[in-house]
Design an enzyme around this catalytic site. Structure first.
Site, PDB file in Angstrom:
ATOM      1  N   ASP A   1      60.268  48.578  38.701  1.00  0.00           N
ATOM      2  CA  ASP A   1      58.941  49.089  39.044  1.00  0.00           C
ATOM      3  C   ASP A   1      58.825  50.577  38.718  1.00  0.00           C
ATOM      4  O   ASP A   1      58.320  51.371  39.512  1.00  0.00           O
ATOM      5  CB  ASP A   1      58.641  48.851  40.534  1.00  0.00           C
ATOM      6  CG  ASP A   1      57.143  48.917  40.846  1.00  0.00           C
ATOM      7  OD1 ASP A   1      56.333  48.734  39.916  1.00  0.00           O
ATOM      8  OD2 ASP A   1      56.786  49.149  42.021  1.00  0.00           O
TER       9      ASP A   1
ATOM     10  N   LYS B   1      53.062  53.302  54.572  1.00  0.00           N
ATOM     11  CA  LYS B   1      52.672  54.706  54.499  1.00  0.00           C
ATOM     12  C   LYS B   1      53.900  55.613  54.482  1.00  0.00           C
ATOM     13  O   LYS B   1      54.947  55.274  55.009  1.00  0.00           O
ATOM     14  CB  LYS B   1      51.792  55.059  55.694  1.00  0.00           C
ATOM     15  CG  LYS B   1      50.489  54.269  55.741  1.00  0.00           C
ATOM     16  CD  LYS B   1      49.708  54.550  57.011  1.00  0.00           C
ATOM     17  CE  LYS B   1      48.424  53.720  57.066  1.00  0.00           C
ATOM     18  NZ  LYS B   1      47.685  53.928  58.334  1.00  0.00           N
TER      19      LYS B   1
END
Length: 383
Positions: free
Chosen positions: A319, A209
């Site tokens: 990515d 998170k």
């Protein structure tokens, strides 16, 4: 030493420095050494017999026969630059240019301001996931300054070895504390995020998170984004260290800035500059994002990738996706999330590396998926 004759070695060079199993250096080979008589009031020994290894010779000793302890200082200066360049003073790359080897080449580069071009490329290589792969600027500057002073043409202009030791210790401290300066305590992060309160969550990813918060710095409160890595999602030591390494060494206006990191009590936390407009994926299809603004975002991303790909040791992100593009308050785009990145040895002769496929399905380069061939172009397809 008290009550002992001083010794001038006369043949300080890398070949005469031995290393123990824990890399402690010991000076050896005293066959050419000269004792400085205790009752000799002058600091100079005059000799017609200049000995040693030529590319390490003190030029004033060679020219005049005046032997002083500063002659060893000069030779040690040559050794320091051997350590920096990774090449012996008599390497043909130097002697083909100047028969006296490394020292005059160093002097030339110092005058031209290009001395950093001589640094051993191995110092810039990825160093198996540690937080220190090469000299930081303060450490390097301190080293270069004292090394160059050792190579002064005149004996009187060279520093004493006590000064040399002091400056080398300073360079070591700069290196050892470099990344410690960016450490942020877990307590400070807990205060900034209200104990990782759910109210502070501003994003979620495959690795954990992200929390919004604020820390106090010299210039006042500073907004931050805190990524708390959750190992149950696969983020380990390797990825954490890679991301810290990349963000420390590759700074650019289109790369997210690293405020600091925390590696404490089992926590792996990265603290970034705050991008107020969040990630690009949240704005796709937003009618308020004009075509001009979309083009500028594309240019920003491409500029960041060009910077990463163009260095001496290119970084391939692996990515690149909309969720890993952050936008600040003026919509400038910044690439983030380097946990899967690879620092590569790509150059004009090597244009790909073979590695296990990593990234997000739907964005991966087909050739990379099929054959494991990772190139700069793998990121380009992602963009």
């Amino acid at each position: 030493m008290d009550n002992k004759q001083k010794i001038i070695h006369r043949d300080i060079k890398s070949a005469n420095i031995l290393l123990s199993e824990n890399w402690e250096a010991k000076i050896a080979d005293f066959g050419l050494s000269r004792f400085h008589p205790i009752n000799h009031t002058k600091s100079t020994i005059i000799t017609n017999n200049v000995v040693g290894t030529r590319v390490y010779w003190d030029p004033e000793y060679e020219r005049t026969g005046n032997l002083k302890k500063e002659s060893d200082v000069y030779s040690f200066g040559v050794v320091l630059f051997e350590v920096l360049t990774g090449k012996l003073a008599y390497d043909s790359v130097y002697t083909n240019e100047n028969e006296k080897g490394l020292a005059p080449i160093v002097q030339q580069h110092v005058k031209k301001g290009t001395i950093t071009e001589m640094i051993d490329p191995n110092l810039k290589e990825e160093n198996t996931f540690t937080l220190s792969k090469g000299p930081n600027q303060d450490s390097l500057n301190t080293f270069l300054l004292i090394g160059h002073r050792c190579l002064a043409e005149k004996q009187a202009e060279r520093p004493t070895m006590k000064v040399v030791i002091k400056e080398l210790v300073k360079a070591l401290k700069f290196q050892e504390t470099y990344k410690d300066n960016r450490r942020i305590s877990l307590e400070e992060i807990l205060n900034a995020t209200q104990g990782f309160s759910d109210k502070n969550i501003i994003g979620k990813g495959g690795f954990g998170k992200v929390y919004g918060g604020e820390i106090i710095r010299a210039n006042g409160p500073t907004p931050i984004a805190v990524k708390r890595l959750d190992r149950q999602f696969g983020q380990g030591e390797r990825e954490f260290l890679i991301e810290v390494e990349v963000l420390f060494e590759y700074k650019h206006e289109n790369i997210i800035g690293l405020v600091g990191y925390c590696d404490e009590n089992g926590e792996k936390i990265l603290v970034y500059e705050y991008a107020s407009n969040g990630s690009l994926d949240r704005h796709l299809g937003d009618a308020s994002i004009t075509w001009t603004k979309r083009l500028k975002i594309g240019i920003d991303i491409a500029t960041g990738l060009d910077f990463l790909h163009g260095g001496g040791y290119p970084v391939i992100h692996r990515d690149v996706k909309s969720a890993n593009i952050l936008l600040n308050d003026d919509w400038k785009a910044k690439i983030t999330d380097f946990g899967l990145s690879m620092i590569t040895p790509l150059n004009n002769e090597i244009d790909f590396v073979i590695d296990n496929v990593a990234g997000t399905p739907g964005y991966c380069d087909p050739l990379y998926i099929e054959r494991g061939f990772l190139t700069r172009e793998s990121d380009i397809g992602l963009q």
